[in-house]
Design a protein around this motif. Structure first.
Motif, PDB file in Angstrom:
ATOM      1  N   LEU A  17       8.094   0.990   1.717  1.00 33.86           N
ATOM      2  CA  LEU A  17       7.328  -0.203   1.318  1.00 33.86           C
ATOM      3  C   LEU A  17       6.800  -0.055  -0.111  1.00 33.86           C
ATOM      4  O   LEU A  17       6.872  -0.995  -0.919  1.00 33.86           O
ATOM      5  CB  LEU A  17       6.163  -0.430   2.293  1.00 33.86           C
ATOM      6  CG  LEU A  17       5.142  -1.496   1.871  1.00 33.86           C
ATOM      7  CD1 LEU A  17       5.807  -2.868   1.663  1.00 33.86           C
ATOM      8  CD2 LEU A  17       4.019  -1.608   2.907  1.00 33.86           C
ATOM      9  N   PHE A  18       6.298   1.128  -0.452  1.00 25.84           N
ATOM     10  CA  PHE A  18       5.762   1.349  -1.807  1.00 25.84           C
ATOM     11  C   PHE A  18       6.823   1.057  -2.873  1.00 25.84           C
ATOM     12  O   PHE A  18       6.529   0.457  -3.916  1.00 25.84           O
ATOM     13  CB  PHE A  18       5.271   2.799  -1.944  1.00 25.84           C
ATOM     14  CG  PHE A  18       3.841   2.993  -1.492  1.00 25.84           C
ATOM     15  CD1 PHE A  18       3.258   2.114  -0.583  1.00 25.84           C
ATOM     16  CD2 PHE A  18       3.070   4.051  -1.969  1.00 25.84           C
ATOM     17  CE1 PHE A  18       1.945   2.301  -0.173  1.00 25.84           C
ATOM     18  CE2 PHE A  18       1.758   4.228  -1.570  1.00 25.84           C
ATOM     19  CZ  PHE A  18       1.195   3.357  -0.664  1.00 25.84           C
ATOM     20  N   ALA A  19       8.043   1.502  -2.624  1.00 25.92           N
ATOM     21  CA  ALA A  19       9.100   1.257  -3.610  1.00 25.92           C
ATOM     22  C   ALA A  19       9.276  -0.255  -3.831  1.00 25.92           C
ATOM     23  O   ALA A  19       9.493  -0.726  -4.957  1.00 25.92           O
ATOM     24  CB  ALA A  19      10.410   1.885  -3.135  1.00 25.92           C
ATOM     25  N   PHE A  20       9.144  -1.019  -2.758  1.00 24.98           N
ATOM     26  CA  PHE A  20       9.294  -2.475  -2.844  1.00 24.98           C
ATOM     27  C   PHE A  20       8.088  -3.090  -3.573  1.00 24.98           C
ATOM     28  O   PHE A  20       8.226  -4.008  -4.393  1.00 24.98           O
ATOM     29  CB  PHE A  20       9.413  -3.016  -1.423  1.00 24.98           C
ATOM     30  CG  PHE A  20       9.985  -4.409  -1.306  1.00 24.98           C
ATOM     31  CD1 PHE A  20      11.053  -4.834  -2.100  1.00 24.98           C
ATOM     32  CD2 PHE A  20       9.474  -5.299  -0.356  1.00 24.98           C
ATOM     33  CE1 PHE A  20      11.583  -6.120  -1.954  1.00 24.98           C
ATOM     34  CE2 PHE A  20       9.999  -6.580  -0.215  1.00 24.98           C
ATOM     35  CZ  PHE A  20      11.045  -6.986  -1.017  1.00 24.98           C
ATOM     36  N   LEU A  21       6.905  -2.536  -3.288  1.00 28.15           N
ATOM     37  CA  LEU A  21       5.676  -3.062  -3.907  1.00 28.15           C
ATOM     38  C   LEU A  21       5.635  -2.805  -5.417  1.00 28.15           C
ATOM     39  O   LEU A  21       4.936  -3.507  -6.152  1.00 28.15           O
ATOM     40  CB  LEU A  21       4.438  -2.418  -3.263  1.00 28.15           C
ATOM     41  CG  LEU A  21       4.143  -2.805  -1.817  1.00 28.15           C
ATOM     42  CD1 LEU A  21       2.961  -1.997  -1.280  1.00 28.15           C
ATOM     43  CD2 LEU A  21       3.848  -4.306  -1.698  1.00 28.15           C
ATOM     44  N   ARG A  22       6.380  -1.802  -5.862  1.00 29.69           N
ATOM     45  CA  ARG A  22       6.340  -1.469  -7.296  1.00 29.69           C
ATOM     46  C   ARG A  22       7.077  -2.493  -8.157  1.00 29.69           C
ATOM     47  O   ARG A  22       6.949  -2.491  -9.378  1.00 29.69           O
ATOM     48  CB  ARG A  22       6.931  -0.075  -7.526  1.00 29.69           C
ATOM     49  CG  ARG A  22       6.015   1.034  -7.048  1.00 29.69           C
ATOM     50  CD  ARG A  22       6.492   2.423  -7.439  1.00 29.69           C
ATOM     51  NE  ARG A  22       5.681   3.418  -6.712  1.00 29.69           N
ATOM     52  CZ  ARG A  22       6.109   4.109  -5.660  1.00 29.69           C
ATOM     53  NH1 ARG A  22       7.361   3.973  -5.228  1.00 29.69           N
ATOM     54  NH2 ARG A  22       5.290   4.949  -5.061  1.00 29.69           N
ATOM     55  N   PRO A  31       1.177   0.895  -6.019  1.00 28.82           N
ATOM     56  CA  PRO A  31       0.520   0.909  -4.702  1.00 28.82           C
ATOM     57  C   PRO A  31      -0.028   2.292  -4.368  1.00 28.82           C
ATOM     58  O   PRO A  31       0.559   3.306  -4.742  1.00 28.82           O
ATOM     59  CB  PRO A  31       1.654   0.527  -3.738  1.00 28.82           C
ATOM     60  CG  PRO A  31       2.922   0.802  -4.485  1.00 28.82           C
ATOM     61  CD  PRO A  31       2.611   0.560  -5.926  1.00 28.82           C
ATOM     62  N   VAL A  32      -1.164   2.280  -3.706  1.00 26.72           N
ATOM     63  CA  VAL A  32      -1.791   3.542  -3.292  1.00 26.72           C
ATOM     64  C   VAL A  32      -2.286   3.412  -1.857  1.00 26.72           C
ATOM     65  O   VAL A  32      -2.501   2.308  -1.351  1.00 26.72           O
ATOM     66  CB  VAL A  32      -3.006   3.903  -4.186  1.00 26.72           C
ATOM     67  CG1 VAL A  32      -2.550   4.231  -5.604  1.00 26.72           C
ATOM     68  CG2 VAL A  32      -4.039   2.795  -4.188  1.00 26.72           C
ATOM     69  N   LEU A  33      -2.459   4.576  -1.212  1.00 29.49           N
ATOM     70  CA  LEU A  33      -3.143   4.628   0.075  1.00 29.49           C
ATOM     71  C   LEU A  33      -4.603   4.932  -0.207  1.00 29.49           C
ATOM     72  O   LEU A  33      -4.916   5.837  -0.980  1.00 29.49           O
ATOM     73  CB  LEU A  33      -2.559   5.749   0.946  1.00 29.49           C
ATOM     74  CG  LEU A  33      -1.285   5.421   1.718  1.00 29.49           C
ATOM     75  CD1 LEU A  33      -0.873   6.622   2.545  1.00 29.49           C
ATOM     76  CD2 LEU A  33      -1.522   4.210   2.625  1.00 29.49           C
ATOM     77  N   GLY A  50     -13.480   4.731   7.193  1.00 26.21           N
ATOM     78  CA  GLY A  50     -12.444   5.731   7.440  1.00 26.21           C
ATOM     79  C   GLY A  50     -11.078   5.140   7.745  1.00 26.21           C
ATOM     80  O   GLY A  50     -10.151   5.842   8.118  1.00 26.21           O
ATOM     81  N   ARG A  51     -10.939   3.806   7.579  1.00 25.04           N
ATOM     82  CA  ARG A  51      -9.657   3.157   7.882  1.00 25.04           C
ATOM     83  C   ARG A  51      -8.739   3.270   6.673  1.00 25.04           C
ATOM     84  O   ARG A  51      -9.148   2.975   5.543  1.00 25.04           O
ATOM     85  CB  ARG A  51      -9.870   1.688   8.219  1.00 25.04           C
ATOM     86  CG  ARG A  51     -10.289   1.456   9.662  1.00 25.04           C
ATOM     87  CD  ARG A  51     -10.325  -0.024   9.985  1.00 25.04           C
ATOM     88  NE  ARG A  51     -11.474  -0.645   9.358  1.00 25.04           N
ATOM     89  CZ  ARG A  51     -12.624  -0.896   9.999  1.00 25.04           C
ATOM     90  NH1 ARG A  51     -12.753  -0.611  11.280  1.00 25.04           N
ATOM     91  NH2 ARG A  51     -13.621  -1.455   9.358  1.00 25.04           N
ATOM     92  N   ALA A  52      -7.491   3.663   6.923  1.00 21.96           N
ATOM     93  CA  ALA A  52      -6.514   3.754   5.840  1.00 21.96           C
ATOM     94  C   ALA A  52      -5.983   2.366   5.512  1.00 21.96           C
ATOM     95  O   ALA A  52      -5.858   1.512   6.395  1.00 21.96           O
ATOM     96  CB  ALA A  52      -5.368   4.662   6.250  1.00 21.96           C
ATOM     97  N   ARG A  53      -5.684   2.158   4.245  1.00 23.52           N
ATOM     98  CA  ARG A  53      -5.165   0.865   3.798  1.00 23.52           C
ATOM     99  C   ARG A  53      -4.169   1.075   2.671  1.00 23.52           C
ATOM    100  O   ARG A  53      -4.267   2.009   1.885  1.00 23.52           O
ATOM    101  CB  ARG A  53      -6.301  -0.016   3.298  1.00 23.52           C
ATOM    102  CG  ARG A  53      -7.186   0.716   2.299  1.00 23.52           C
ATOM    103  CD  ARG A  53      -8.203  -0.179   1.635  1.00 23.52           C
ATOM    104  NE  ARG A  53      -9.072  -0.838   2.586  1.00 23.52           N
ATOM    105  CZ  ARG A  53     -10.088  -1.631   2.248  1.00 23.52           C
ATOM    106  NH1 ARG A  53     -10.342  -1.851   0.958  1.00 23.52           N
ATOM    107  NH2 ARG A  53     -10.840  -2.206   3.147  1.00 23.52           N
ATOM    108  N   ILE A  54      -3.227   0.150   2.603  1.00 26.77           N
ATOM    109  CA  ILE A  54      -2.260   0.123   1.516  1.00 26.77           C
ATOM    110  C   ILE A  54      -2.779  -0.894   0.503  1.00 26.77           C
ATOM    111  O   ILE A  54      -3.050  -2.044   0.868  1.00 26.77           O
ATOM    112  CB  ILE A  54      -0.872  -0.296   2.049  1.00 26.77           C
ATOM    113  CG1 ILE A  54      -0.375   0.734   3.071  1.00 26.77           C
ATOM    114  CG2 ILE A  54       0.105  -0.499   0.904  1.00 26.77           C
ATOM    115  CD1 ILE A  54       0.702   0.196   3.999  1.00 26.77           C
ATOM    116  N   VAL A  55      -2.933  -0.468  -0.765  1.00 24.25           N
ATOM    117  CA  VAL A  55      -3.522  -1.351  -1.780  1.00 24.25           C
ATOM    118  C   VAL A  55      -2.493  -1.669  -2.862  1.00 24.25           C
ATOM    119  O   VAL A  55      -1.844  -0.756  -3.385  1.00 24.25           O
ATOM    120  CB  VAL A  55      -4.763  -0.703  -2.435  1.00 24.25           C
ATOM    121  CG1 VAL A  55      -5.350  -1.622  -3.517  1.00 24.25           C
ATOM    122  CG2 VAL A  55      -5.818  -0.389  -1.377  1.00 24.25           C
ATOM    123  N   GLY A  56      -2.348  -2.925  -3.195  1.00 18.53           N
ATOM    124  CA  GLY A  56      -1.441  -3.349  -4.268  1.00 18.53           C
ATOM    125  C   GLY A  56      -1.075  -4.808  -4.065  1.00 18.53           C
ATOM    126  O   GLY A  56      -1.246  -5.363  -2.979  1.00 18.53           O
TER     127      GLY A  56
END
Lengths: 459, 459
Positions: A22-27, A106-108, A114-120
């Motif tokens: 997913l990160f590769a796509f978000l970039r 994008p970053v985690l 304490g909830r993880a999230r994908i940001v971007g």
């Protein structure tokens, strides 16, 4: 269920790899509304087609009049076929200085709880949501070597700018896109713990309105007090759009509006949906909507008129004493059943014309627009999907209306004769279209697992 | 009058040489607003000081916090002293491609009616106008060996960027600049054949108003219908500024406004000043001002409220479906006697506060502001200057108000205790601040002759 559990375990086991994909796509900064990003949009389309190919779909980038679309499909002769629709384009990122991390890096992150999230940009809308479906396909294929149903995937690249090329594209590829039911992952949960199926969507009409006065900017000292100021005229039109009770004043605007069934209104009244809970998190406290309507009606079953942007005259640092030559507003209307976009355009054009002095000029341009959509509550596929969601989340999904507009859903019905299940895992605090857009890791993981179950249930 | 005729003849006899001297000054690109031209501004100051020295004034370049000023003076012990104010800086020249000749290569041209004109940036504003005064000094000195009055000349280099350094400079040099009356040559004629003395200038208050709603841009589908839209709030404030009859609605706005004397109103009524003649050339046809006032009142003796610029939300290409987090307007008020800038600021702040929902925020910032200026109609110097102008032009000058603001005139009154006579020879078609700025040769020649007569009359 052994096989299904294996597939669900596969989702969990490859979660890190899924996030990497997913990160590769978000970039890829695939901002569709800005022509400067056209090449990046094409790159995103090519990347998506390559991903579909990896998943065993026969996939390719397809030209449209605007940004390209992607179609991928399996043809295993399965009893049923689903059409999945999503979009690879994203919103612009301005104001850039409000982003805490660069929008296309994008970053985690971990929130205060304490909830993880994908940001971007696109983490939720719609790249993250699309990937829940693609990773579900991957898990099925990895475990079983095949998918429970035949799948057609359609990804477009113009959703964030009104899907101008899509109607013609759909019509031209109607045979290739035909399926038993359409699935769309571009909506939200009811809350963090409760899934939702969106069974109503508002339609939309976009327009851009420019009022012009003098043939040049005028010196406000020499002409001020005599020369018409187009910013005043435009402000008058905008101010007149709503009365003091929040009602849109365009004559005929509400004529075709259908009232929700009494049962639905009663369900809504019981939800405890308040201005504090809905508007508080974004820094507001008071509803600006129709004073005689519940808040949930205001955002789901009532039409709106909103200025999305406006400008005129000097907007730089300091002051410049001019009477601007023109002023512009970008305005959009959200429509509900049974409002007709053409009728709304015509009514607004008349509304504007009545408010412009004879020596001013008006330019008013409209997008194509879309009607509101309602999914029939008796659909068997709706029941199957609801069961799958309940199995994953431990709660029955709420059937909700969405204030947003996904014009393609109406076109799937009109052009391809299909109903659409709108199932998404976004949350109200995802900051979709805003700086620091995010997608909870729980949405991504359990969303993927939800699609694994739904594909199984629809087979 | 024999001596005066000699001086006037001298003006005519050396006209070609006068134009050559002006051309040399016009060739210096002293654009004050652009830091890239700082050295050129200094060069213009040095050139002006040298010219004043040639004329027998004790002159020097004086530092300020910004571009330097120039002061020159005679000290012959004459009975009276005048302070002449002008500026050596000019406006930027963009759009450069609209200039028919290079802006800093002045030329003599002839228009379709055979009238000669000086073309170039600053030809009128203010280098050409300043040179009418300097060449009048030269003619007096050439013929009589002395000037009829003692003269102090003050030239500044920041008029086109708001004169930020001037108030402190005036205060610091108050003794040196003291005089019986101030003369400013930076205004216009009534028409090609009729001179004018500007006896009223409007004051000004600048402000910037930002209305903020949610703490981020919101998705207009998800929040539209419930969330407050700051562009709507701002539009409401702007729309409320004027009633349907063009009157400013801010409570108390007109309280201190002084009506012009009945004689002046009668004179104005006879001028045949119409919307067609005034607004037609800029592409408008209908006055937007107070319906119960003559057009000339609207731009001269009445205060105004004008939006100079506004923006909010998405202003790029295409559409973006947001409810903007904020919206901003730059607004300026032109004031007339006896309006107090502080009172107007306070009244507008109250006006805004009454129109902003409780959960929105307002940022409202004001510039310092300046009061309107009126030259007392009973001033003996005014009568003398009027007589001199009538002698030159064969018509009595019209006493006009100017809608514009020249803050220094208020400062001459407040800091130095002097009234100011605003006498200039610009024409409405001089394209001041625009490409192809020009100054009619008749303005230059008869302007110079006018100052010869005025200096004589003021003695």
């Amino acid at each position: 269920m052994a096989a299904l559990d294996d597939v669900l375990n596969r989702v969990d086991g490859q979660l890190d790899a899924s996030v990497e994909r997913l990160f590769a796509f978000l970039r890829i900064p695939s901002i569709s509304t800005d022509p400067a990003f056209a090449a990046q949009c094409r790159l995103a389309a090519e990347s998506a087609a390559a991903t579909l190919g990896e998943l065993g779909l026969s996939a390719s980038v397809r030209e449209t009049a605007g940004h390209p679309a992607v179609i991928g499909r399996t043809d295993t002769g399965a009893a049923r076929r689903v059409l999945f629709y999503g979009h690879y384009d994203v919103q612009p990122v301005d104001p850039l200085d409000l982003w805490e991390t660069p929008p296309f890096e994008p970053v985690l992150a971990t929130d205060a709880s304490g909830r993880a999230r994908i940001v971007g940009r696109g983490a939720c809308d719609d790249k993250g949501q699309v990937f829940t479906f693609l990773e579900a396909l991957r898990a099925h294929r990895d475990v079983a070597g095949r998918l429970p149903v035949d799948v057609t995937v359609l990804l477009e690249g113009e959703e964030e700018c009104g899907s101008p090329s899509l109607p013609a594209f759909l019509a031209a590829h109607a045979g290739e896109l035909a399926a038993d039911v359409a699935l769309v992952c571009d909506t939200g949960m009811w809350d963090r713990d409760t899934p939702a199926i969106t069974t109503a969507l508002r339609g939309i009409v976009h327009c851009e309105l420019t009022v012009s006065g003098a043939d040049r900017d005028l010196h406000s000292g020499l002409f001020g007090g005599a020369a018409r100021n187009p910013t005043h005229v435009l402000a008058g039109i905008i101010a007149d759009l709503h009365d003091a009770a929040g009602r849109v004043t365009i004559p005929g605007f509400y004529d075709a509006v259908r009232e929700p069934p009494e049962a639905v209104r009663r369900q809504w009244a019981g939800l405890g949906f308040t201005a504090e809970s809905f508007l508080g998190p974004v820094g507001l406290a008071i509803s600006a909507g129709e004073a005689d309507r519940m808040l949930i009606e205001q955002i789901q079953s009532r039409p709106t008129a909103e200025v999305n942007g406006m400008y005129g005259g000097y907007t730089g640092q300091g002051s410049k004493t001019i009477i601007p030559a023109s002023a512009t507003a970008k305005i959009s209307f959200r429509l509900v059943a049974d409002q007709d976009p053409a009728a709304i355009k015509s009514a607004f054009a008349d509304f504007v014309a009545a408010r412009v002095p004879a020596d001013c000029k008006v330019q008013l341009s409209f997008g194509e627009g879309s009607r509101a959509v309602l999914v029939p509550p008796e659909s068997p596929d709706l029941a199957k999907a609801a069961g799958a969601l309940e199995a994953e989340w431990g709660r029955a999904p709420v059937e909700i209306g969405s204030g947003g507009s996904i014009p393609i859903v109406g076109q799937f019905k009109a052009v391809l004769g299909m109903d659409t299940l709108l199932i998404g895992f976004g949350l109200d605090d995802d900051r979709v279209h805003s700086p620091n857009e995010k997608y909870d890791m729980a949405s991504f993981r359990k969303g993927t697992r939800s699609w694994v179950r739904i594909l199984d249930a629809l087979a």
